[in-house]
Design a protein around this motif. Structure first.
Motif, PDB file in Angstrom:
ATOM      1  N   GLY A  19       1.913 -34.358  31.894  1.00 14.87           N
ATOM      2  CA  GLY A  19       1.723 -34.610  33.358  1.00 14.87           C
ATOM      3  C   GLY A  19       2.431 -33.623  34.154  1.00 14.87           C
ATOM      4  O   GLY A  19       2.882 -33.615  35.339  1.00 14.87           O
ATOM      5  N   ILE A  20       2.482 -32.314  33.846  1.00 12.38           N
ATOM      6  CA  ILE A  20       3.151 -31.178  34.392  1.00 12.38           C
ATOM      7  C   ILE A  20       2.179 -30.146  34.678  1.00 12.38           C
ATOM      8  O   ILE A  20       1.371 -29.766  33.913  1.00 12.38           O
ATOM      9  N   PRO A  21       2.461 -29.509  35.896  1.00 13.29           N
ATOM     10  CA  PRO A  21       1.367 -28.267  35.993  1.00 13.29           C
ATOM     11  C   PRO A  21       1.461 -27.070  35.040  1.00 13.29           C
ATOM     12  O   PRO A  21       2.590 -27.037  34.627  1.00 13.29           O
ATOM     13  N   SER A  22       0.239 -26.325  34.900  1.00 18.98           N
ATOM     14  CA  SER A  22       0.581 -25.115  34.031  1.00 18.98           C
ATOM     15  C   SER A  22      -0.117 -24.073  34.753  1.00 18.98           C
ATOM     16  O   SER A  22      -0.989 -24.331  35.204  1.00 18.98           O
ATOM     17  N   TYR A  23       0.516 -22.896  34.558  1.00 16.08           N
ATOM     18  CA  TYR A  23       0.013 -21.510  35.178  1.00 16.08           C
ATOM     19  C   TYR A  23      -0.285 -20.483  33.864  1.00 16.08           C
ATOM     20  O   TYR A  23       0.644 -20.421  33.083  1.00 16.08           O
ATOM     21  N   ASP A  24      -0.769 -19.604  34.318  1.00 14.03           N
ATOM     22  CA  ASP A  24      -0.985 -18.347  33.267  1.00 14.03           C
ATOM     23  C   ASP A  24       0.224 -17.462  33.989  1.00 14.03           C
ATOM     24  O   ASP A  24       0.097 -17.114  35.072  1.00 14.03           O
ATOM     25  N   ALA A  25       1.136 -17.153  33.300  1.00 15.99           N
ATOM     26  CA  ALA A  25       2.403 -16.427  33.951  1.00 15.99           C
ATOM     27  C   ALA A  25       1.662 -14.873  34.190  1.00 15.99           C
ATOM     28  O   ALA A  25       2.485 -14.569  35.251  1.00 15.99           O
ATOM     29  N   SER A  26       0.665 -14.392  33.445  1.00 16.16           N
ATOM     30  CA  SER A  26       0.464 -12.947  33.851  1.00 16.16           C
ATOM     31  C   SER A  26      -0.355 -12.893  34.942  1.00 16.16           C
ATOM     32  O   SER A  26      -0.555 -11.831  35.734  1.00 16.16           O
ATOM     33  N   VAL A  27      -0.725 -14.215  35.446  1.00 13.57           N
ATOM     34  CA  VAL A  27      -1.570 -14.181  36.770  1.00 13.57           C
ATOM     35  C   VAL A  27      -0.608 -14.522  37.887  1.00 13.57           C
ATOM     36  O   VAL A  27      -0.830 -13.742  39.074  1.00 13.57           O
ATOM     37  N   VAL A  28       0.259 -15.456  37.909  1.00 11.82           N
ATOM     38  CA  VAL A  28       0.962 -15.930  39.072  1.00 11.82           C
ATOM     39  C   VAL A  28       2.393 -15.530  38.895  1.00 11.82           C
ATOM     40  O   VAL A  28       3.135 -15.604  40.009  1.00 11.82           O
TER      41      VAL A  28
END
Length: 116
Positions: free
Chosen positions: A82-91
């Motif tokens: 239940g946690i948000p995930s992001y692509d580190a290389s993008v954001v």
């Protein structure tokens, strides 16, 4: 050499072992997320020397990094928790993580030298 990939070190044809994700890595991530608030996941792509990794960052800026099987597995685990995930290389990474690193470095310098 189960779980180890074969890559070659820079300028060499000698293979370098590459450790893959384990259940211990997943356990650590689950515990980190459960014991802190505001945790977000930042999925890092594989490099020449590491497999795919994920950085969990708490609202305090405290963070941890672990290997994961692949980006899909990292996002799936974050969704399950239940946690948000992001692509580190993008954001990129959140400012609170950099601030936490700076605070820890200053604390370590003070501890070593006894000065501020």
């Amino acid at each position: 050499m189960r779980g180890l990939g074969r890559i070659f070190s820079r300028g060499s044809r000698k293979p370098v072992a590459q450790r893959s994700a384990t259940s211990e890595d997943e356990r650590h991530l689950r515990e980190f997320a459960a014991s802190r608030t505001g945790v977000e996941a930042y999925v890092e792509p594989p490099t020449a020397v590491t497999t795919t990794t994920v950085v969990y960052v708490a609202n305090t800026g405290e963070w941890t990094r672990r290997r994961v099987r692949d980006a899909h597995a990292a996002h799936a685990l974050a969704n399950a928790l239940g946690i948000p995930s992001y692509d580190a290389s993008v954001v990129g990474y959140p400012q609170r993580m950099r601030a936490w690193n700076a605070r820890k470095a200053a604390e370590e310098k003070t501890r070593r030298t006894g000065t501020v």
